[in-house]
Design an enzyme around this catalytic site. Sequence first.
Site, PDB file in Angstrom:
ATOM      1  N   LYS A 218       0.839  -1.201   0.000  1.00 17.93           N
ATOM      2  CA  LYS A 218       0.000   0.000   0.000  1.00 17.93           C
ATOM      3  C   LYS A 218       0.875   1.252   0.000  1.00 17.93           C
ATOM      4  O   LYS A 218       0.676   2.157  -0.775  1.00 17.93           O
ATOM      5  CB  LYS A 218      -0.911  -0.043   1.234  1.00 17.93           C
ATOM      6  CG  LYS A 218      -1.881   1.101   1.336  1.00 17.93           C
ATOM      7  CD  LYS A 218      -2.858   0.842   2.480  1.00 17.93           C
ATOM      8  CE  LYS A 218      -3.665   2.097   2.784  1.00 17.93           C
ATOM      9  NZ  LYS A 218      -4.617   1.895   3.881  1.00 17.93           N
ATOM     10  N   GLU A 224      10.510  -4.752   4.576  1.00 18.19           N
ATOM     11  CA  GLU A 224      10.598  -6.152   4.127  1.00 18.19           C
ATOM     12  C   GLU A 224      10.291  -6.263   2.632  1.00 18.19           C
ATOM     13  O   GLU A 224      11.013  -6.911   1.875  1.00 18.19           O
ATOM     14  CB  GLU A 224       9.580  -7.020   4.890  1.00 18.19           C
ATOM     15  CG  GLU A 224       9.861  -7.170   6.373  1.00 18.19           C
ATOM     16  CD  GLU A 224       9.188  -6.087   7.211  1.00 18.19           C
ATOM     17  OE1 GLU A 224       8.960  -4.965   6.698  1.00 18.19           O
ATOM     18  OE2 GLU A 224       8.903  -6.366   8.391  1.00 18.19           O
ATOM     19  N   GLY A 279      -5.071  -2.114   4.988  1.00 15.10           N
ATOM     20  CA  GLY A 279      -4.231  -3.214   4.515  1.00 15.10           C
ATOM     21  C   GLY A 279      -4.869  -4.576   4.742  1.00 15.10           C
ATOM     22  O   GLY A 279      -4.961  -5.403   3.837  1.00 15.10           O
ATOM     23  N   ARG A 280      -5.348  -4.799   5.975  1.00 18.81           N
ATOM     24  CA  ARG A 280      -5.886  -6.134   6.285  1.00 18.81           C
ATOM     25  C   ARG A 280      -7.274  -6.362   5.703  1.00 18.81           C
ATOM     26  O   ARG A 280      -7.854  -7.423   5.881  1.00 18.81           O
ATOM     27  CB  ARG A 280      -5.872  -6.354   7.803  1.00 18.81           C
ATOM     28  CG  ARG A 280      -6.574  -5.270   8.603  1.00 18.81           C
ATOM     29  CD  ARG A 280      -6.150  -5.316  10.066  1.00 18.81           C
ATOM     30  NE  ARG A 280      -6.664  -4.185  10.834  1.00 18.81           N
ATOM     31  CZ  ARG A 280      -6.061  -3.013  10.915  1.00 18.81           C
ATOM     32  NH1 ARG A 280      -4.951  -2.781  10.236  1.00 18.81           N
ATOM     33  NH2 ARG A 280      -6.575  -2.042  11.655  1.00 18.81           N
ATOM     34  N   GLU A 365      -5.054  -7.066  14.874  1.00 18.82           N
ATOM     35  CA  GLU A 365      -4.564  -5.747  14.491  1.00 18.82           C
ATOM     36  C   GLU A 365      -5.706  -4.732  14.545  1.00 18.82           C
ATOM     37  O   GLU A 365      -5.495  -3.554  14.791  1.00 18.82           O
ATOM     38  CB  GLU A 365      -3.971  -5.811  13.078  1.00 18.82           C
ATOM     39  CG  GLU A 365      -2.965  -4.719  12.790  1.00 18.82           C
ATOM     40  CD  GLU A 365      -2.199  -4.982  11.518  1.00 18.82           C
ATOM     41  OE1 GLU A 365      -1.164  -5.670  11.587  1.00 18.82           O
ATOM     42  OE2 GLU A 365      -2.621  -4.516  10.456  1.00 18.82           O
ATOM     43  N   HIS A 396      -4.892 -33.409  17.986  1.00 20.44           N
ATOM     44  CA  HIS A 396      -3.783 -34.225  18.500  1.00 20.44           C
ATOM     45  C   HIS A 396      -2.701 -33.343  19.099  1.00 20.44           C
ATOM     46  O   HIS A 396      -1.574 -33.781  19.286  1.00 20.44           O
ATOM     47  CB  HIS A 396      -3.223 -35.098  17.379  1.00 20.44           C
ATOM     48  CG  HIS A 396      -4.273 -36.006  16.818  1.00 20.44           C
ATOM     49  ND1 HIS A 396      -4.454 -37.295  17.258  1.00 20.44           N
ATOM     50  CD2 HIS A 396      -5.244 -35.788  15.894  1.00 20.44           C
ATOM     51  CE1 HIS A 396      -5.481 -37.845  16.612  1.00 20.44           C
ATOM     52  NE2 HIS A 396      -5.972 -36.948  15.777  1.00 20.44           N
ATOM     53  N   LYS A 524       7.718  -0.468  12.409  1.00 18.89           N
ATOM     54  CA  LYS A 524       8.403  -0.043  11.193  1.00 18.89           C
ATOM     55  C   LYS A 524       9.470   1.010  11.520  1.00 18.89           C
ATOM     56  O   LYS A 524      10.571   1.005  10.978  1.00 18.89           O
ATOM     57  CB  LYS A 524       7.396   0.500  10.174  1.00 18.89           C
ATOM     58  CG  LYS A 524       6.462  -0.576   9.600  1.00 18.89           C
ATOM     59  CD  LYS A 524       5.528  -0.061   8.513  1.00 18.89           C
ATOM     60  CE  LYS A 524       4.611  -1.185   8.019  1.00 18.89           C
ATOM     61  NZ  LYS A 524       3.729  -0.824   6.911  1.00 18.89           N
TER      62      LYS A 524
END
Length: 565
Positions: A218, A224, A279-280, A365, A396, A524
Amino acid sequence: MLFDSELDRLVRAGTPLTETPPWRALAGHWRRICGLEMRDMFAGDPARFRRFSVAIDGLLFDYSKNRITEETLGLLLALAEASGLPEAAAAMASGEAINWTERRAVLHMALRNRSNRPVLVNGRDVMPEVNAVLERMRRFATAIRDGSHRGATGLPIRTVVNIGIGGSHLGPEMITQALRPFHDGPEVRFVSNVDATDFVEAVRGLNPAETLFIVASKTFTTQETMTNAASARRWLVDGVGDASAVARHFAALSTNREAVATFGIDPENMFEFWDWVGGRYSSWSAIGLPVVVAIGFPRFEELLEGGHAMDRHFLEAPLERNIPVLMAVLGVWYANFVGAASHAVLPYDQYLARLPAYLQQADMESNGKSVDRDGRRVDYSTGPILWGEAGTNGQHAFFQLIHQGTRLVPCDFIGCARSHNPLADHHAKLIANMIAQSEALMVGRTRGEAGAELERRGLPAGQVAELLPHLVFEGNRPSNTILLDELTPRTLGTLIAAYEHKIFTQGVIWRVNSFDQWGVELGKMLAARTLDEELRLLAGDEVDLAGHDSSTAGLLRAFAEKARR
Ligand code: G6Q
């Protein structure tokens, strides 16, 4: 006026939220019903499943295995109503700046607005732009899929690698994996972590001349993503032996035109979205391009249609039949009145294996906040710790704690009636496990039942007495079950949108801004400062670390020393 509900007014006049009449009513009600056992409620009411379940197109939501009565539900919905939920939902839909800390509208619903009704932001209809980008995505993805978009050496694209992180990664990755049965395009891979291992493994075995990178960011400044994008560019240029190859091997998904151009990506290959897409919540936007490459545009449209169908349901269904609202108030019930700290999402479908990770971001978030809309520290629990794993694997592993641990963990079981892989009796077993788990959590096993079981096994009385406490299951542990007809783009769209609106509804009740993420911004910023110091230490420079605590400074020095050896 925005956020001027009955509860807003009371809180602003000095009543703590938890002291307002709807909260007090719920707290009192819990004290009265906390002794109720779900197994008795089921025994006393054969219609409980029918009364506490809602079916809409392609999705059944069963919430009957919860520690609630009709009265609980009435009180929870009264809380939602007094919180101004209907008004807040309408404000979101109409493009008001409900993300108040960033002064932005929140319009992921416009991205899947298949009715095409105008959606106004500052008086301007955003639908023409939304549709124009969708059309460009369709053309670009089609050209990659049918081989008419060629790489720099004339070869068609065989693999698309999406580079992005957080909201620019988790959604498209989860959706691409979930819709694997519909893949008929080039292979799509994902790189997110700045750890070079992620990039190196993602491009292993690929031919640069047949690879296209999608840089999804965005802001187009995320450390990263920009680091991975730079490595991808070097890998491509070295492999093809031509710097101009970038134009045919890179696309960008972003709101930042300038940074995309500076990176050297052809503006023709840039797909835009807007600051009103969080973003999400962005998988429905240009961020969905890798999904379109994998499954084709018509299938992506079905995903949007599923999301849109859930939007209409959320905006139009009465609260007592409204799936996201019911999911939300049940979450509030357990978090704020019953004392649960976490919530497990357990998809009994291998294709949905990444759903818990995706929802972890969407939920934590969004509602991992402790300051309310008046800027005050809240004194009640907000967003739950969301976690989970695909079934039956989780059974399990951590189900022991859910069945017999000291903590209450409300669960969402998610399964599909029909499997894409109807192999022998696998699917019947899978779903039998899911339904049996929700039943066992609810029913538990009494001392009497456990004792009878041990005696049946023929154990001596002494051993029965010794083992008995360990074989008792308290039960009364709550769960929802979401049963999809089948995992399709449409039902997946419906499911994702249901969780989005659940999160929104809870944010309204908790009076937090679900749409900012200052905690992420902090990360960030810190990363940039620490990197600068670390690089100087690695170069052997004297660095003044006095501004740090001794642990941070000690770790930085230890890392530099070990790495330089
Ligand atoms: C999502 C968050 C965050 C964001 C990533 C990537 O809601 O804001 O997860 O998506 O930090 O940001 P960019 O898309 O700007 O690279």
